[in-house]
Design a protein around this motif. Structure first.
Motif, mmCIF file in Angstrom:
data_model
loop_
_atom_site.group_PDB
_atom_site.id
_atom_site.type_symbol
_atom_site.label_atom_id
_atom_site.label_comp_id
_atom_site.label_asym_id
_atom_site.label_seq_id
_atom_site.Cartn_x
_atom_site.Cartn_y
_atom_site.Cartn_z
ATOM 1 N N PRO A 91 -11.386 10.537 -6.652
ATOM 2 C CA PRO A 91 -10.889 9.751 -7.785
ATOM 3 C C PRO A 91 -9.365 9.770 -7.900
ATOM 4 O O PRO A 91 -8.756 8.761 -8.269
ATOM 5 C CB PRO A 91 -11.554 10.411 -8.993
ATOM 6 C CG PRO A 91 -12.804 11.021 -8.453
ATOM 7 C CD PRO A 91 -12.420 11.506 -7.084
ATOM 8 N N GLY A 92 -8.748 10.913 -7.589
ATOM 9 C CA GLY A 92 -7.288 10.994 -7.636
ATOM 10 C C GLY A 92 -6.640 10.085 -6.607
ATOM 11 O O GLY A 92 -5.648 9.401 -6.900
ATOM 12 N N PHE A 93 -7.192 10.061 -5.402
ATOM 13 C CA PHE A 93 -6.684 9.153 -4.371
ATOM 14 C C PHE A 93 -6.778 7.707 -4.832
ATOM 15 O O PHE A 93 -5.820 6.928 -4.684
ATOM 16 C CB PHE A 93 -7.480 9.344 -3.074
ATOM 17 C CG PHE A 93 -7.320 8.206 -2.097
ATOM 18 C CD1 PHE A 93 -6.194 8.122 -1.297
ATOM 19 C CD2 PHE A 93 -8.290 7.216 -2.002
ATOM 20 C CE1 PHE A 93 -6.037 7.061 -0.407
ATOM 21 C CE2 PHE A 93 -8.138 6.158 -1.115
ATOM 22 C CZ PHE A 93 -7.011 6.083 -0.318
ATOM 23 N N MET A 94 -7.929 7.343 -5.394
ATOM 24 C CA MET A 94 -8.124 5.958 -5.838
ATOM 25 C C MET A 94 -7.151 5.578 -6.945
ATOM 26 O O MET A 94 -6.582 4.477 -6.945
ATOM 27 C CB MET A 94 -9.565 5.769 -6.309
ATOM 28 C CG MET A 94 -10.592 5.865 -5.199
ATOM 29 S SD MET A 94 -12.283 5.782 -5.840
ATOM 30 C CE MET A 94 -13.219 5.838 -4.304
ATOM 31 N N ASN A 95 -6.946 6.480 -7.892
ATOM 32 C CA ASN A 95 -6.020 6.191 -8.988
ATOM 33 C C ASN A 95 -4.589 6.045 -8.492
ATOM 34 O O ASN A 95 -3.843 5.168 -8.948
ATOM 35 C CB ASN A 95 -6.097 7.287 -10.049
ATOM 36 C CG ASN A 95 -7.285 7.113 -10.972
ATOM 37 O OD1 ASN A 95 -7.812 6.023 -11.125
ATOM 38 N ND2 ASN A 95 -7.730 8.192 -11.591
ATOM 39 N N ALA A 96 -4.182 6.911 -7.559
ATOM 40 C CA ALA A 96 -2.824 6.827 -7.024
ATOM 41 C C ALA A 96 -2.632 5.531 -6.249
ATOM 42 O O ALA A 96 -1.593 4.862 -6.359
ATOM 43 C CB ALA A 96 -2.540 8.037 -6.132
ATOM 44 N N PHE A 97 -3.623 5.152 -5.448
ATOM 45 C CA PHE A 97 -3.558 3.895 -4.706
ATOM 46 C C PHE A 97 -3.499 2.711 -5.667
ATOM 47 O O PHE A 97 -2.731 1.768 -5.477
ATOM 48 C CB PHE A 97 -4.790 3.786 -3.796
ATOM 49 C CG PHE A 97 -4.800 2.566 -2.918
ATOM 50 C CD1 PHE A 97 -4.202 2.576 -1.663
ATOM 51 C CD2 PHE A 97 -5.403 1.393 -3.340
ATOM 52 C CE1 PHE A 97 -4.207 1.449 -0.856
ATOM 53 C CE2 PHE A 97 -5.416 0.257 -2.545
ATOM 54 C CZ PHE A 97 -4.813 0.292 -1.299
ATOM 55 N N LEU A 98 -4.302 2.777 -6.729
ATOM 56 C CA LEU A 98 -4.358 1.695 -7.709
ATOM 57 C C LEU A 98 -3.036 1.513 -8.429
ATOM 58 O O LEU A 98 -2.496 0.400 -8.500
ATOM 59 C CB LEU A 98 -5.473 1.978 -8.715
ATOM 60 C CG LEU A 98 -5.573 1.049 -9.938
ATOM 61 C CD1 LEU A 98 -5.867 -0.378 -9.495
ATOM 62 C CD2 LEU A 98 -6.649 1.543 -10.902
ATOM 63 N N VAL A 99 -2.478 2.592 -8.978
ATOM 64 C CA VAL A 99 -1.258 2.450 -9.765
ATOM 65 C C VAL A 99 -0.088 2.026 -8.886
ATOM 66 O O VAL A 99 0.752 1.216 -9.295
ATOM 67 C CB VAL A 99 -0.949 3.757 -10.538
ATOM 68 C CG1 VAL A 99 -0.475 4.863 -9.616
ATOM 69 C CG2 VAL A 99 0.067 3.509 -11.635
ATOM 70 N N SER A 100 -0.019 2.552 -7.661
ATOM 71 C CA SER A 100 1.051 2.150 -6.747
ATOM 72 C C SER A 100 0.957 0.664 -6.414
ATOM 73 O O SER A 100 1.959 -0.062 -6.429
ATOM 74 C CB SER A 100 0.972 2.983 -5.466
ATOM 75 O OG SER A 100 1.948 2.558 -4.531
ATOM 76 N N SER A 101 -0.267 0.184 -6.157
ATOM 77 C CA SER A 101 -0.457 -1.222 -5.819
ATOM 78 C C SER A 101 -0.110 -2.131 -6.994
ATOM 79 O O SER A 101 0.528 -3.172 -6.826
ATOM 80 C CB SER A 101 -1.902 -1.464 -5.384
ATOM 81 O OG SER A 101 -2.215 -0.747 -4.211
ATOM 82 N N LEU A 102 -0.532 -1.748 -8.182
ATOM 83 C CA LEU A 102 -0.261 -2.572 -9.360
ATOM 84 C C LEU A 102 1.235 -2.644 -9.646
ATOM 85 O O LEU A 102 1.750 -3.689 -10.070
ATOM 86 C CB LEU A 102 -1.004 -2.026 -10.571
ATOM 87 C CG LEU A 102 -2.539 -2.169 -10.546
ATOM 88 C CD1 LEU A 102 -3.148 -1.520 -11.781
ATOM 89 C CD2 LEU A 102 -2.948 -3.634 -10.458
ATOM 90 N N LEU A 103 1.950 -1.548 -9.432
ATOM 91 C CA LEU A 103 3.396 -1.555 -9.652
ATOM 92 C C LEU A 103 4.114 -2.441 -8.632
ATOM 93 O O LEU A 103 5.167 -3.019 -8.926
ATOM 94 C CB LEU A 103 3.935 -0.126 -9.591
ATOM 95 C CG LEU A 103 3.556 0.781 -10.765
ATOM 96 C CD1 LEU A 103 4.006 2.215 -10.500
ATOM 97 C CD2 LEU A 103 4.169 0.269 -12.072
ATOM 98 N N LEU A 104 3.552 -2.551 -7.429
ATOM 99 C CA LEU A 104 4.166 -3.371 -6.386
ATOM 100 C C LEU A 104 3.734 -4.833 -6.449
ATOM 101 O O LEU A 104 4.368 -5.699 -5.838
ATOM 102 C CB LEU A 104 3.798 -2.803 -5.002
ATOM 103 C CG LEU A 104 4.415 -1.449 -4.634
ATOM 104 C CD1 LEU A 104 3.777 -0.913 -3.355
ATOM 105 C CD2 LEU A 104 5.924 -1.575 -4.458
ATOM 106 N N ASP A 105 2.658 -5.109 -7.182
ATOM 107 C CA ASP A 105 2.087 -6.453 -7.193
ATOM 108 C C ASP A 105 2.992 -7.439 -7.916
ATOM 109 O O ASP A 105 3.484 -7.167 -9.008
ATOM 110 C CB ASP A 105 0.716 -6.424 -7.873
ATOM 111 C CG ASP A 105 -0.001 -7.768 -7.794
ATOM 112 O OD1 ASP A 105 0.304 -8.542 -6.865
ATOM 113 O OD2 ASP A 105 -0.854 -8.036 -8.655
#
Length: 469
Positions: A91-105
């Motif tokens: 879950p931590g990996f998924m959250n980190a991937f998610l927030v990083s992607s959303l900030l770059l989107d």
């Protein structure tokens, strides 16, 4: 005290219902000015986000060593590693991937003019929708879509007054098909597909309400996306959000979790579910795939069939439709069991996607982990919370607090992004702090056990019904 436009919360059905003149006054869709900032290619965004997720995962494994050793002394090394990876590491990996992607989107603007658009066929499969079907059709009428339109309502053997309600509607573009016996949603949609006359097909649920410009924005996004795009999912939000605590909690799931995941998947060119509630498809592609399969999760199975052929599936975050969410916990559990069964059906039929070399494949593997993580949460973490109440911190303890800062950051980023979209669409954000509190603290305790039951139901091939969408 008056409430500001940026206040926490959402809109309900009453505030979504605007007079026809309000819809007629809209001249197009908001356009975003070109950005002068440095453009980061999508593959580089993917690489950066993947690196952020793996870095957080490595840090979590290092920080959890003491926790793993303590739990290993009780249950053994393998069960301890399986439990902690399911509870915290993945879950931590998924959250980190998610927030990083959303900030770059940076969502690309709609690049086509929306004053004149191609013809569309809207399919509305309806089963016992007497309370809402008129409102749904009227919301379509108020769109004032600037192009030819065909609306086909398939009354799938309803036993209530759905047929009578439809008979009272007088729109030249409306066609009603009545099936004598209930055949199921996929069969009803396939009947409509056989009558479709335009190259673009849109599905809308019979208990939904299209917000202003929803059709323009959905079609505009489809036409603006790359040529290999064969479907685009709209943004589905909760219509009956002020009914009770159950709907208030789900409001956050639709507003935050579901919308953010679709936005993330669309960024990497592979939205995994073009949901039947509100999505657009290329009619020729639908027909080449044989329409909707007779499955519990007909929409996810169809979407994965498109992805397996190498097509792209997008997401229109500003094409908003409000739908009725389950109002009782029993209804909610049945809905999520159905969604979970649909996921297993998709894997049964389109398992080859696991080995397809494209960015969106990471989400297929992501979904493959859901049954494992849901099972661990249900049989390990929830009992661990009970043990923690008695001072036994084998599962839930100080180390589990490690995920809280990242979870709060994820929710903050999702809220900011969604609030901006609401502001652009003229939607008012209203207070729902009570719903968020229960969403953050208790939602998973109902959701994830329900999903586990759904997975098991599909494994043992239980029969399906229309049920809760």
């Amino acid at each position: 005290m008056g409430r500001s436009r940026n206040e926490l919360g959402f809109i309900d059905a009453s505030s979504a219902t605007l007079p026809p003149s309000a819809f007629a006054s809209v001249q197009g869709v908001p356009r975003r000015e070109p950005s002068s900032s440095y453009y980061i290619p999508v593959r580089r965004k993917f690489g950066l986000s993947l690196a952020a997720g793996l870095a957080w995962m490595a840090f979590s494994v290092f920080a959890a060593q003491g926790w793993i050793e303590q739990l290993s002394s009780v249950v053994g090394a393998v069960p301890a590693w399986l439990a902690i990876f399911g509870i915290a590491i993945f879950p931590g990996f998924m959250n980190a991937f998610l927030v990083s992607s959303l900030l770059l989107d940076r969502r690309p603007p709609i690049s086509v003019r929306t004053e004149n658009l191609p013809g569309i066929t809207i399919l509305v499969a309806a089963y016992n929708e007497e309370a809402s079907i008129v409102s749904t059709i009227e919301s379509i009428a108020r769109q004032h879509y600037p192009g030819p339109m065909q609306v086909i309502v398939i009354n799938d053997g309803s036993t209530d007054a759905t047929a009578e309600k439809l008979a009272g509607l007088d729109y030249g573009w409306l066609q009603v098909v009545t099936l004598e016996k209930n055949a199921g949603k996929s069969s009803a949609l396939n009947v409509g597909l056989g009558l479709t006359k335009f190259r673009l097909t849109i599905t809308v649920d019979g208990d939904s309400y299209l917000y202003r410009n929803a059709l323009r924005n959905l079609v505009g996004r489809y036409l603006s996306d790359p040529p290999d795009t064969k479907a685009v999912a709209g943004a589905v939000l909760v219509r009956n959000s002020r009914r009770n605590l159950v709907t208030r909690i789900q409001e956050w799931d639709y507003f935050h979790g579901i919308a953010a995941i679709k936005r993330l998947q669309s960024l990497y060119q592979g939205t995994l579910v073009a949901q039947g509630a509100f999505s657009i498809y290329e009619t020729a592609t639908l027909r080449s795939l044989g329409g909707w399969a007779d499955t519990v999760g007909e929409d996810i199975v169809l979407t994965w069939a498109m992805l397996e052929r190498g097509y792209r599936v997008g997401f229109a975050e500003n094409a908003c439709l409000f739908t009725n969410a389950p109002e009782r916990w029993g209804q909610f559990i049945k809905q999520r069991q159905r969604w979970s069964r649909g996921l297993i059906e998709a894997f049964k039929t389109h398992w080859r996607l696991l080995f397809k070399p494209r960015m969106s494949t990471v989400f297929i593997w992501w979904n493959l982990l859901f049954p494992y993580m849901d099972l661990v949460y249900t049989v390990v973490f929830i009992p661990g919370l009970v043990l923690a109440l008695f001072g036994i911190y084998w599962i839930a303890g100080p180390m589990t607090l490690l995920v809280l800062p990242l979870a709060l950051l994820v929710n903050y980023v999702m809220f900011r992004i969604q609030s901006k979209m609401f502001l652009e669409q003229g939607l008012k954000v209203r207070s729902n702090l009570r719903g968020f509190t229960f969403y953050a603290l208790l939602y998973s305790m109902v959701l994830q056990p329900a999903c586990v039951i759904g997975y098991l139901q599909e494994v043992f091939n239980r029969s399906k019904t229309w049920g809760t969408k």
